[in-house]
Design a protein around this motif. Sequence first.
Motif, PDB file in Angstrom:
ATOM      1  N   TRP A 144      39.288  21.169  46.038  1.00  0.00           N
ATOM      2  CA  TRP A 144      39.966  21.164  44.385  1.00  0.00           C
ATOM      3  C   TRP A 144      39.863  22.510  44.520  1.00  0.00           C
ATOM      4  N   ALA A 145      39.616  23.810  45.561  1.00  0.00           N
ATOM      5  CA  ALA A 145      39.864  24.267  45.190  1.00  0.00           C
ATOM      6  C   ALA A 145      41.271  25.429  46.053  1.00  0.00           C
ATOM      7  N   MET A 146      41.757  24.183  47.017  1.00  0.00           N
ATOM      8  CA  MET A 146      43.168  24.171  47.450  1.00  0.00           C
ATOM      9  C   MET A 146      43.735  23.890  46.000  1.00  0.00           C
ATOM     10  N   ASN A 147      43.604  23.361  44.834  1.00  0.00           N
ATOM     11  CA  ASN A 147      44.551  23.036  43.752  1.00  0.00           C
ATOM     12  C   ASN A 147      44.400  24.797  42.709  1.00  0.00           C
ATOM     13  N   ALA A 148      43.748  25.823  42.675  1.00  0.00           N
ATOM     14  CA  ALA A 148      43.959  26.536  42.475  1.00  0.00           C
ATOM     15  C   ALA A 148      45.483  27.226  41.183  1.00  0.00           C
ATOM     16  N   PRO A 149      45.133  27.619  40.652  1.00  0.00           N
ATOM     17  CA  PRO A 149      47.244  28.134  40.028  1.00  0.00           C
ATOM     18  C   PRO A 149      46.606  29.821  40.760  1.00  0.00           C
ATOM     19  N   GLU A 150      47.709  29.841  41.044  1.00  0.00           N
ATOM     20  CA  GLU A 150      48.670  32.064  41.053  1.00  0.00           C
ATOM     21  C   GLU A 150      48.651  32.369  39.367  1.00  0.00           C
ATOM     22  N   PRO A 151      48.121  33.346  38.771  1.00  0.00           N
ATOM     23  CA  PRO A 151      46.699  34.542  39.779  1.00  0.00           C
ATOM     24  C   PRO A 151      46.242  34.056  39.253  1.00  0.00           C
ATOM     25  N   LEU A 152      44.852  33.700  40.109  1.00  0.00           N
ATOM     26  CA  LEU A 152      43.328  33.254  39.569  1.00  0.00           C
ATOM     27  C   LEU A 152      42.546  34.115  38.378  1.00  0.00           C
ATOM     28  N   PRO A 153      41.900  33.669  38.102  1.00  0.00           N
ATOM     29  CA  PRO A 153      40.504  34.074  37.194  1.00  0.00           C
ATOM     30  C   PRO A 153      40.769  35.170  37.167  1.00  0.00           C
ATOM     31  N   LYS A 154      40.737  36.080  36.138  1.00  0.00           N
ATOM     32  CA  LYS A 154      40.762  37.931  36.058  1.00  0.00           C
ATOM     33  C   LYS A 154      38.914  38.186  36.310  1.00  0.00           C
ATOM     34  N   SER A 155      38.677  37.462  36.454  1.00  0.00           N
ATOM     35  CA  SER A 155      36.565  37.211  36.241  1.00  0.00           C
ATOM     36  C   SER A 155      35.984  36.792  38.258  1.00  0.00           C
ATOM     37  N   PHE A 156      35.795  38.006  38.530  1.00  0.00           N
ATOM     38  CA  PHE A 156      35.382  37.818  39.907  1.00  0.00           C
ATOM     39  C   PHE A 156      34.357  36.490  39.765  1.00  0.00           C
ATOM     40  N   VAL A 157      34.085  36.226  39.218  1.00  0.00           N
ATOM     41  CA  VAL A 157      32.590  35.289  39.142  1.00  0.00           C
ATOM     42  C   VAL A 157      33.296  34.064  39.612  1.00  0.00           C
ATOM     43  N   HIS A 158      34.739  33.830  38.662  1.00  0.00           N
ATOM     44  CA  HIS A 158      35.438  32.449  38.540  1.00  0.00           C
ATOM     45  C   HIS A 158      36.080  32.680  40.014  1.00  0.00           C
ATOM     46  N   ALA A 159      36.744  33.396  39.832  1.00  0.00           N
ATOM     47  CA  ALA A 159      37.822  33.922  41.330  1.00  0.00           C
ATOM     48  C   ALA A 159      37.058  34.155  42.658  1.00  0.00           C
ATOM     49  N   ASP A 160      36.135  34.657  42.998  1.00  0.00           N
ATOM     50  CA  ASP A 160      35.294  34.584  43.968  1.00  0.00           C
ATOM     51  C   ASP A 160      35.307  33.324  44.476  1.00  0.00           C
ATOM     52  N   TRP A 161      34.232  32.608  43.174  1.00  0.00           N
ATOM     53  CA  TRP A 161      34.313  30.434  43.905  1.00  0.00           C
ATOM     54  C   TRP A 161      35.154  29.667  44.266  1.00  0.00           C
ATOM     55  N   ILE A 162      36.716  30.412  43.730  1.00  0.00           N
ATOM     56  CA  ILE A 162      37.239  29.441  44.585  1.00  0.00           C
ATOM     57  C   ILE A 162      37.873  30.488  46.103  1.00  0.00           C
ATOM     58  N   THR A 163      37.997  31.180  45.969  1.00  0.00           N
ATOM     59  CA  THR A 163      38.179  31.817  46.835  1.00  0.00           C
ATOM     60  C   THR A 163      36.820  31.601  48.114  1.00  0.00           C
ATOM     61  N   LEU A 164      35.964  31.484  47.780  1.00  0.00           N
ATOM     62  CA  LEU A 164      34.773  31.395  48.977  1.00  0.00           C
ATOM     63  C   LEU A 164      34.926  29.797  49.484  1.00  0.00           C
ATOM     64  N   HIS A 165      35.492  29.088  48.909  1.00  0.00           N
ATOM     65  CA  HIS A 165      35.899  27.465  49.070  1.00  0.00           C
ATOM     66  C   HIS A 165      37.243  27.565  49.816  1.00  0.00           C
ATOM     67  N   ASP A 166      37.903  27.934  49.792  1.00  0.00           N
ATOM     68  CA  ASP A 166      39.756  28.218  50.009  1.00  0.00           C
ATOM     69  C   ASP A 166      40.544  29.428  50.477  1.00  0.00           C
ATOM     70  N   TYR A 167      39.870  29.450  52.009  1.00  0.00           N
ATOM     71  CA  TYR A 167      39.944  30.757  53.006  1.00  0.00           C
ATOM     72  C   TYR A 167      40.014  30.151  54.576  1.00  0.00           C
ATOM     73  N   PRO A 168      41.222  30.908  55.848  1.00  0.00           N
ATOM     74  CA  PRO A 168      41.620  30.238  56.300  1.00  0.00           C
ATOM     75  C   PRO A 168      40.613  29.347  57.277  1.00  0.00           C
TER      76      PRO A 168
END
Length: 220
Positions: A144-168
């Motif tokens: 699911w995280a790979m489907n996140a749109p750009e830009p990510l949400p402004k809140s780090f609570v949302h954005a970081d939960w996404i990036t924690l599950h989609d990085y190399p």
Amino acid sequence: MADRFTDILRQQNKETWDKAVSHRFIRELFDGSLNDAVMAGYLVQDYRFLDSFLMLLGSAVTSADTLASRLRLARFIGEVAGDENTYFLRAFEELGVSEEQREQVPDTEPSAAFTALFREAAETCEYAAILAVLLVAEGLYLDWAMNAPEPLPKSFVHADWITLHDYPGFHELVEFLRDELDRVGPAQRELVEDFFTRTVAIELAFFDASYDHPLEGTNR
């Protein structure tokens, strides 16, 4: 070329898997509209079974059949205990969720099911069973995280939960888990299918339950 064993497992659970990765929770997480109380309740429940998840990872290290596998799993334990744990604590502070709330809120049914499943898989001491649970727990989130749109949400609570599950490094981890389960899973197919299917079902139920158990923070 024949399908990978892990591809077959996912195909067997396609309907439930697809419902999970396209869940309302994920859609609202992506567009930043997810209610704070829903996110707070979700994170409290997710953090609740961290202890059991670390137990599962410890059992994976013990039951793995190669040194290379043990080393990779040991690094993952460090990641969970480090960056991911830090995210939870920062998110709780931002959402106004007190330590007292985190301790007193009862487990939801899916949360209790995850705790029981993690411990059950750990206690089998069967590497293939443990991998089946881990691959769903991490692979479904990558999906699911790979489907996140750009830009990510402004809140780090949302954005970081996404990036924690989609990085190399997370992509590499999921591919490692797939390779391992492709390697050892077919010899214990029935056991693996059982744990894989149950884990996918609980993942979907966990997203559903987040809307049934919102948690208002103390600063809301």
